[in-house]
Design an enzyme around this catalytic site. Structure first.
Site, PDB file in Angstrom:
ATOM      1  CG  HIS A  56      -1.641  -1.372   1.044  1.00 59.29           C
ATOM      2  ND1 HIS A  56      -2.421  -1.806   0.484  1.00 59.29           N
ATOM      3  CD2 HIS A  56      -1.475  -2.521   2.048  1.00 59.29           C
ATOM      4  CE1 HIS A  56      -3.513  -3.043   0.466  1.00 59.29           C
ATOM      5  NE2 HIS A  56      -2.422  -3.591   1.844  1.00 59.29           N
ATOM      6  CG  ASP A  87      -0.037  -0.560  -5.443  1.00 55.26           C
ATOM      7  OD1 ASP A  87       0.500   0.452  -6.802  1.00 55.26           O
ATOM      8  OD2 ASP A  87      -0.385  -0.593  -5.225  1.00 55.26           O
ATOM      9  NE  ARG A 111       4.247   6.309  -3.678  1.00 55.53           N
ATOM     10  CZ  ARG A 111       5.315   6.008  -3.215  1.00 55.53           C
ATOM     11  NH1 ARG A 111       6.666   6.869  -3.481  1.00 55.53           N
ATOM     12  NH2 ARG A 111       5.169   5.536  -2.336  1.00 55.53           N
TER      13      ARG A 111
END
Length: 159
Positions: A56, A87, A111
């Site tokens: 995360h 991720d 991002r």
């Protein structure tokens, strides 16, 4: 915001819930937040088409396994039974090349596209993707490979 986040992450979810989702959803099923080989194996056993290795972004779980480091062990565990998506920590095209070389089938670029979106809307997102594409090509050229199929784990060194 904290209350919303706390409501979204339900620690009571289990494999029976995943079985129900699999039975209810005919499309591709991707399970995000995988942080161990055991979890990867289990969600594939319960019908996941892809596992999404994620800490995360490392912001909430800064002591969790780094997805790029976990990746080869998960690939060894599940082989080709399911796709592996990565991720977290993808900040450049070179990061995408590293992930593919270590066994990822796909990467999320949260991002990069968000920065592009904030800087220039849709045009900014296109520019962010163009930058990543250019970095991928340059990295592969410097490695001496012509396609992602030629990438191997030995193309990557982790610090």
């Amino acid at each position: 915001m904290a209350e919303l986040i706390n409501a979204m992450f339900d620690p009571g979810l289990d494999y029976e819930d995943l079985d129900w989702v699999r039975q209810s959803w005919p499309g591709k099923l991707v399970v995000k937040g995988i942080q161990s080989t055991e979890d990867a194996r289990d969600v594939v056993k319960h019908g996941a088409d892809a596992v999404l290795l994620s800490n995360h972004g490392g912001r909430q779980l800064d002591r969790a396994p780094t997805p790029l480091e976990l990746l080869p062990r998960v690939r060894d565990e599940i082989q080709e039974e399911a796709e592996i998506w990565l991720d977290g920590g993808i900040l450049s095209g070179a990061d995408i090349v590293a992930a593919i070389a270590r066994g990822a089938d796909a990467c999320l670029i949260g991002r990069a596209y968000l920065y592009g979106l904030m800087a220039g809307g849709e045009r900014g997102v296109r520019r962010a993707v163009d930058i990543l594409r250019t970095e991928i090509v340059r990295t592969m050229q410097l490695l001496g490979v012509r396609s992602t199929a030629e990438l191997r784990p030995e193309h990557v060194t982790l610090r």
